[in-house]
Scaffold this active site. Structure first.
Site, mmCIF file in Angstrom:
data_model
loop_
_atom_site.group_PDB
_atom_site.id
_atom_site.type_symbol
_atom_site.label_atom_id
_atom_site.label_comp_id
_atom_site.label_asym_id
_atom_site.label_seq_id
_atom_site.Cartn_x
_atom_site.Cartn_y
_atom_site.Cartn_z
ATOM 1 C CB ALA A 155 8.004 -66.365 82.755
ATOM 2 C CB CYS A 156 3.435 -64.691 82.956
ATOM 3 S SG CYS A 156 3.172 -65.762 84.366
ATOM 4 C CB SER A 157 6.000 -61.963 79.025
ATOM 5 O OG SER A 157 5.779 -61.185 80.154
#
Ligand code: COA
Length: 373
Positions: A155-157
């Site tokens: 995801a965003c990481s």
């Protein structure tokens, strides 16, 4: 153990953008239309009417003023409210590979070396266009890179997880240089009919070249340390997946797009990330007060400001805590890399900064970097 450096970065930005004013006008037209279509049930009290979105709320709650998208007209069409991105044939370069190749070419040009020196390609992003063949392998082929490639999704990481993966491959001697790309078509996982979240995301792609220090020339950034953390949470979730095909309900429900409990995310992720940064800095003997710049995941302005304040122990200046949310919105994994790519000025060799991302999972990654001579 061979140390790694960040040798170069690249950025692909779509040529279309949507302002808050345009986005809100489209949402409000959709809401009015929906209310008219459902007038009888609303009058009976069986349905609640949709209320208007507002530019003021969006700016205050998120810091976003505009976002780049691949297709503006589909998103702003009140009868559609989703981008129109035609499928391409199997023999054509796919849309996301095209974005990745554009960002990668920029990074490769800045690096100034031949692609034959790259041993692996990682595609680290929130959403892949298909399960297989891997998007990373398509990018690898389009760029004429040998070695191996694979996709990874955190995801965003994803970008910091990708940098750590690349740096570990280099550290163990598997490869000498890695190309990581972060193509994000967030507009296709965002529910533009949802007033609470329709403003959050934008489309973009970033690229990073990570290289073994022992073969690198001057310039770039020493990677001082990388750390990852995950902790399960349903507060940011997307249930889209191939098993939807096998479910009696079929596809198309709103939970097959991005959904979040924004307030819970805010409350739980800010301390998780701030503590992680402070602990990692201490273990690396980096004084957080001496960090010249934070290139944080671009989640929303209030979260970013609070994390910056907790980490530095004071109010960071705009130069210390880079914000690109206003123009780019939340671009998932690419956000911290956009900030890093666009704001590297003013560093003297030996000065340190932090690339940090966080998001669904929950997940978080820290990459401390030091400017090289
Ligand atoms: N326009 C106008 N008003 C809106 C609105 C919109 N688009 N969306 C929500 N509102 C209203 C709500 O109806 C609510 O009104 P009420 O107080 O009368 O009930 C009010 O604004 C506050 O809503 P709420 O959802 O509680 O907003 P918030 O202040 O918590 O901000 C987020 C929402 C998502 C911006 C905030 O929770 C946040 O920043 N969370 C972090 C999540 C994040 O960044 N996730 C990304 C992945 S890393």
């Amino acid at each position: 153990m061979i140390n790694s450096i960040i040798a170069a970065t690249g950025l692909f930005t779509p040529d279309q953008a949507i302002s808050n004013e345009e986005l809100v006008a489209a949402y409000n037209a959709y809401a009015d239309r929906w209310n008219a279509e459902n007038a009888a049930q609303i009058a009976e009290g069986d349905l609640a009417p949709l209320t208007h979105s507002s530019v003021e709320f969006i700016e205050k709650a998120s810091g976003i003023q505009s976002r780049f998208v691949l297709d503006k007209s589909g998103v702003l069409d009140p009868g559609r409210m989703t981008p129109n991105i035609p499928e391409r044939g199997n023999d054509e370069l796919s849309t996301m590979a095209e974005m990745a190749v554009a960002a990668a070419r920029q990074a490769i040009a800045a690096w100034g070396k031949d692609v034959s020196q790259i041993g692996a390609v990682l595609c680290a992003a929130s959403n892949m266009p298909r399960p297989y063949p891997a998007l990373a392998i398509e990018v690898q082929q389009a760029l004429g890179i040998e070695g191996f490639a694979f996709d990874m999704n955190v995801a965003c990481s994803s970008a910091t997880f990708g940098i750590k993966t690349a740096s570990d491959f280099i550290g163990s001697g598997s490869v000498k240089a890695v190309l990581m790309v972060n193509p994000e078509v967030c507009s296709a996982h965002l529910n533009f009919r949802d007033r609470d979240s329709h403003f959050i995301f934008g489309d973009v792609c970033t690229a990073v070249i990570i290289e073994a220090e022992d073969q690198a020339g001057p310039g770039g950034w020493d990677i001082l340390g990388t750390r990852l953390q995950t902790q399960f949470s349903n507060n940011i979730r997307n249930n889209f997946g191939f098993l939807n095909n096998a479910a009696p309900e079929g596809i198309g429900q709103v939970d097959k797009l991005f959904v979040q409990q924004g307030r819970k995310v805010f409350k739980e992720v800010v301390p998780m990330v701030s503590d992680m940064i402070i602990d990692h800095a201490r273990d690396l003997a980096v004084n957080t007060d001496a960090l010249k710049r934070l290139w944080l995941h671009q989640a929303n302005i209030n979260m970013n400001v609070l994390i910056g304040r907790k980490v530095l122990g004071r109010e960071p200046s705009p130069e210390e805590n880079v914000i690109v949310l206003d123009r780019y919105a939340n671009t998932s994994s690419a956000g911290s890399v956009i900030a890093f790519h666009l704001h590297q000025d003013g560093f003297e060799p030996g000065e340190t900064g932090l690339i940090c991302s966080f998001g669904a999972g929950y997940s978080a990654g820290t990459v401390f970097v030091r400017k090289r001579g």
